[in-house]
Design a protein around this motif. Structure first.
Motif, PDB file in Angstrom:
ATOM      1  N   ARG A 183     -53.354  -1.175  42.847  1.00 15.80           N
ATOM      2  CA  ARG A 183     -53.085   0.212  43.338  1.00 15.80           C
ATOM      3  C   ARG A 183     -52.284   0.910  42.141  1.00 15.80           C
ATOM      4  O   ARG A 183     -52.843   2.124  41.941  1.00 15.80           O
ATOM      5  CB  ARG A 183     -52.076   0.204  44.405  1.00 15.80           C
ATOM      6  CG  ARG A 183     -51.563   1.518  45.031  1.00 15.80           C
ATOM      7  CD  ARG A 183     -50.503   1.288  45.847  1.00 15.80           C
ATOM      8  NE  ARG A 183     -50.168   2.096  46.808  1.00 15.80           N
ATOM      9  CZ  ARG A 183     -49.353   2.009  47.869  1.00 15.80           C
ATOM     10  NH1 ARG A 183     -48.289   1.303  47.768  1.00 15.80           N
ATOM     11  NH2 ARG A 183     -49.472   2.974  48.912  1.00 15.80           N
ATOM     12  N   LYS A 184     -51.616   0.569  41.472  1.00 16.21           N
ATOM     13  CA  LYS A 184     -50.740   1.063  40.477  1.00 16.21           C
ATOM     14  C   LYS A 184     -51.989   1.428  39.026  1.00 16.21           C
ATOM     15  O   LYS A 184     -51.796   2.572  38.530  1.00 16.21           O
ATOM     16  CB  LYS A 184     -49.638   0.583  39.990  1.00 16.21           C
ATOM     17  CG  LYS A 184     -48.503   0.186  40.865  1.00 16.21           C
ATOM     18  CD  LYS A 184     -47.336  -0.370  40.213  1.00 16.21           C
ATOM     19  CE  LYS A 184     -47.537  -1.659  39.762  1.00 16.21           C
ATOM     20  NZ  LYS A 184     -46.493  -2.280  39.285  1.00 16.21           N
ATOM     21  N   GLU A 185     -52.623   0.500  38.884  1.00 19.21           N
ATOM     22  CA  GLU A 185     -53.955   0.722  37.861  1.00 19.21           C
ATOM     23  C   GLU A 185     -54.729   1.976  38.410  1.00 19.21           C
ATOM     24  O   GLU A 185     -54.981   2.962  37.509  1.00 19.21           O
ATOM     25  CB  GLU A 185     -54.588  -0.425  37.768  1.00 19.21           C
ATOM     26  CG  GLU A 185     -53.910  -1.549  36.887  1.00 19.21           C
ATOM     27  CD  GLU A 185     -54.827  -2.670  36.596  1.00 19.21           C
ATOM     28  OE1 GLU A 185     -56.079  -2.623  36.866  1.00 19.21           O
ATOM     29  OE2 GLU A 185     -54.144  -3.898  36.469  1.00 19.21           O
ATOM     30  N   LYS A 186     -55.154   1.846  39.602  1.00 17.93           N
ATOM     31  CA  LYS A 186     -56.025   2.882  40.096  1.00 17.93           C
ATOM     32  C   LYS A 186     -55.383   4.490  40.186  1.00 17.93           C
ATOM     33  O   LYS A 186     -56.001   5.452  39.782  1.00 17.93           O
ATOM     34  CB  LYS A 186     -56.478   2.476  41.449  1.00 17.93           C
ATOM     35  CG  LYS A 186     -57.485   3.546  42.033  1.00 17.93           C
ATOM     36  CD  LYS A 186     -58.911   3.648  41.592  1.00 17.93           C
ATOM     37  CE  LYS A 186     -60.110   4.288  42.127  1.00 17.93           C
ATOM     38  NZ  LYS A 186     -61.140   4.317  41.227  1.00 17.93           N
ATOM     39  N   MET A 187     -53.835   4.301  40.668  1.00 19.30           N
ATOM     40  CA  MET A 187     -53.521   5.702  40.660  1.00 19.30           C
ATOM     41  C   MET A 187     -53.121   6.208  39.287  1.00 19.30           C
ATOM     42  O   MET A 187     -53.530   7.617  39.090  1.00 19.30           O
ATOM     43  CB  MET A 187     -51.896   5.687  41.304  1.00 19.30           C
ATOM     44  CG  MET A 187     -52.134   5.179  42.723  1.00 19.30           C
ATOM     45  SD  MET A 187     -50.880   5.365  43.994  1.00 19.30           S
ATOM     46  CE  MET A 187     -49.520   4.804  42.885  1.00 19.30           C
ATOM     47  N   ALA A 188     -52.667   5.272  38.285  1.00 16.66           N
ATOM     48  CA  ALA A 188     -52.529   5.813  36.756  1.00 16.66           C
ATOM     49  C   ALA A 188     -54.021   6.410  36.353  1.00 16.66           C
ATOM     50  O   ALA A 188     -53.853   7.483  35.591  1.00 16.66           O
ATOM     51  CB  ALA A 188     -52.034   4.615  35.850  1.00 16.66           C
ATOM     52  N   ALA A 189     -55.079   5.788  36.770  1.00 17.17           N
ATOM     53  CA  ALA A 189     -56.492   6.143  36.028  1.00 17.17           C
ATOM     54  C   ALA A 189     -56.773   7.380  36.679  1.00 17.17           C
ATOM     55  O   ALA A 189     -57.553   8.067  35.877  1.00 17.17           O
ATOM     56  CB  ALA A 189     -57.405   5.172  36.381  1.00 17.17           C
ATOM     57  N   LEU A 190     -56.434   7.874  37.919  1.00 20.30           N
ATOM     58  CA  LEU A 190     -56.777   9.066  38.593  1.00 20.30           C
ATOM     59  C   LEU A 190     -55.692  10.107  37.996  1.00 20.30           C
ATOM     60  O   LEU A 190     -56.242  11.224  38.665  1.00 20.30           O
ATOM     61  CB  LEU A 190     -56.891   8.810  40.059  1.00 20.30           C
ATOM     62  CG  LEU A 190     -57.821   7.909  40.786  1.00 20.30           C
ATOM     63  CD1 LEU A 190     -57.511   7.388  42.114  1.00 20.30           C
ATOM     64  CD2 LEU A 190     -59.006   8.490  40.352  1.00 20.30           C
ATOM     65  N   SER A 191     -54.750   9.911  37.478  1.00 17.45           N
ATOM     66  CA  SER A 191     -53.744  11.075  37.379  1.00 17.45           C
ATOM     67  C   SER A 191     -53.536  11.537  35.811  1.00 17.45           C
ATOM     68  O   SER A 191     -53.658  10.588  35.139  1.00 17.45           O
ATOM     69  CB  SER A 191     -52.496  10.220  37.782  1.00 17.45           C
ATOM     70  OG  SER A 191     -52.488   9.876  39.137  1.00 17.45           O
ATOM     71  N   ASP A 192     -53.048  12.759  35.721  1.00 16.00           N
ATOM     72  CA  ASP A 192     -53.050  13.351  34.612  1.00 16.00           C
ATOM     73  C   ASP A 192     -51.304  13.293  34.208  1.00 16.00           C
ATOM     74  O   ASP A 192     -50.695  13.754  33.159  1.00 16.00           O
ATOM     75  CB  ASP A 192     -53.214  14.549  34.319  1.00 16.00           C
ATOM     76  CG  ASP A 192     -54.687  14.877  34.545  1.00 16.00           C
ATOM     77  OD1 ASP A 192     -55.519  13.860  33.872  1.00 16.00           O
ATOM     78  OD2 ASP A 192     -55.416  15.580  35.148  1.00 16.00           O
ATOM     79  N   GLY A 193     -50.518  12.939  35.163  1.00 15.83           N
ATOM     80  CA  GLY A 193     -48.964  12.688  34.851  1.00 15.83           C
ATOM     81  C   GLY A 193     -48.240  12.453  36.309  1.00 15.83           C
ATOM     82  O   GLY A 193     -49.151  11.995  37.390  1.00 15.83           O
ATOM     83  N   PHE A 194     -47.016  12.264  36.176  1.00 11.94           N
ATOM     84  CA  PHE A 194     -46.554  11.146  37.481  1.00 11.94           C
ATOM     85  C   PHE A 194     -45.235  12.010  37.758  1.00 11.94           C
ATOM     86  O   PHE A 194     -44.402  12.338  37.032  1.00 11.94           O
ATOM     87  CB  PHE A 194     -46.038   9.989  36.938  1.00 11.94           C
ATOM     88  CG  PHE A 194     -47.544   9.178  36.272  1.00 11.94           C
ATOM     89  CD1 PHE A 194     -48.259   8.411  37.297  1.00 11.94           C
ATOM     90  CD2 PHE A 194     -47.559   9.200  35.096  1.00 11.94           C
ATOM     91  CE1 PHE A 194     -49.458   7.992  36.764  1.00 11.94           C
ATOM     92  CE2 PHE A 194     -48.734   8.492  34.513  1.00 11.94           C
ATOM     93  CZ  PHE A 194     -49.470   8.052  35.308  1.00 11.94           C
ATOM     94  N   ILE A 195     -45.010  12.051  39.237  1.00  6.27           N
ATOM     95  CA  ILE A 195     -43.837  12.809  39.662  1.00  6.27           C
ATOM     96  C   ILE A 195     -43.080  11.951  40.546  1.00  6.27           C
ATOM     97  O   ILE A 195     -43.822  11.273  41.570  1.00  6.27           O
ATOM     98  CB  ILE A 195     -44.036  14.152  40.423  1.00  6.27           C
ATOM     99  CG1 ILE A 195     -44.744  15.286  39.409  1.00  6.27           C
ATOM    100  CG2 ILE A 195     -42.908  14.465  40.905  1.00  6.27           C
ATOM    101  CD1 ILE A 195     -45.152  16.411  40.334  1.00  6.27           C
ATOM    102  N   ALA A 196     -41.552  11.746  40.543  1.00  8.09           N
ATOM    103  CA  ALA A 196     -41.160  10.746  41.548  1.00  8.09           C
ATOM    104  C   ALA A 196     -40.213  11.893  42.542  1.00  8.09           C
ATOM    105  O   ALA A 196     -39.550  12.506  41.761  1.00  8.09           O
ATOM    106  CB  ALA A 196     -40.205   9.880  40.796  1.00  8.09           C
TER     107      ALA A 196
END
Length: 188
Positions: A90-103
Motif C-alpha cells: 500500500r505504502k509503495e503504491k501510494m508513494a509511486a502515485l504521488s508527487d508529495g505527502f500531506i499529514a
C-alpha cells in the motif's frame, strides 16, 4: 503537482475542526486539479477528505490492502481503488502515485507513513515535499520534539525545515508546489 498523498486518521477525532479542515483540503485539491491519493477508507478524516474532493469534482485514488477491503471500510465511490496484498505494498503504491505527502491529524499509522516518506526525502530516495496540515495545533508537540532533535544534534536543521507546515490548505499546497529539497543526507 499532479497528485498529493494524504495520510490521516480513520477516525474524525474529538474536534469538528479536524474534519472541517480535511474537507477544506479536499476542496482545494479538486480546485487546483490535483488528484488525491490516500488509503481508500470511507471512515474518519480519510472519508472526509475523499468525499470533499469528489464533491468538488476532483479525482480520488484509494489504495487499500485486501484484508481491510474485506472488513468493508473501503470507499466505494472513488475514481479508482487499488487493492493490494499488504500494508507495505500500500505504502509503495501510494508513494509511486504521488508527487508529495500531506499529514492531517491521525494516529500511529499516520505518523508512520509520514515519517517513512520524510526519511526517504532526507536520504534522497525521492525529492517530494512532505507537509503537515496543522489543524488546531495538533502537530505542535511533534514540532517541538523535532526541534529537540535538532538542538541535541540528532538532526540537521535543514531536515527539520523540509517539513512544510501550515494551518491553511491552500497555503500548504502553494508551499508544496514551490518546494526545493535540500541535498540528500549523505551527499558529498
Amino acid at each position: 503537482m499532479r497528485s498529493l498523498c494524504v495520510f490521516c486518521g480513520s477516525s474524525v477525532g474529538n474536534h469538528q475542526d479536524y474534519a472541517l479542515l480535511a474537507r477544506q483540503l479536499g476542496g482545494c485539491l479538486a480546485e487546483a486539479g490535483i488528484t488525491l491519493v490516500y488509503g481508500g477508507g470511507k471512515v474518519g478524516l480519510m472519508g472526509a477528505v475523499a468525499d470533499a474532493t469528489l464533491a468538488a469534482g476532483g479525482r480520488v485514488l484509494g489504495v487499500m490492502p485486501e484484508h481491510l477491503v474485506k472488513q468493508e471500510i473501503a470507499h466505494t465511490g472513488l475514481s479508482e481503488l487499488h487493492v493490494v496484498a499488504s500494508m507495505h505494498e500500500r505504502k509503495e503504491k501510494m508513494a509511486a502515485l504521488s508527487d508529495g505527502f500531506i499529514a492531517l491529524p491521525g494516529g500511529a499509522g499516520t505518523f508512520e507513513e509520514l515519517f517513512e516518506q520524510w526519511t526517504w526525502a532526507q536520504l534522497g530516495i525521492h525529492e517530494k515535499p512532505c507537509a503537515l496540515l496543522n489543524a488546531k495545533g495538533y502537530f505542535q508537540p511533534l514540532l517541538a520534539m523535532i526541534g529537540g532533535m535538532v538542538a541535541e544534534g540528532f538532526m540537521r536543521s535543514a531536515y527539520r525545515d523540509m517539513l512544510i507546515v501550515s494551518e491553511q490548505p491552500a497555503t500548504l499546497i502553494e508551499l508544496m508546489e514551490n518546494y526545493l529539497p535540500p541535498p540528500p543526507k549523505w551527499a558529498k
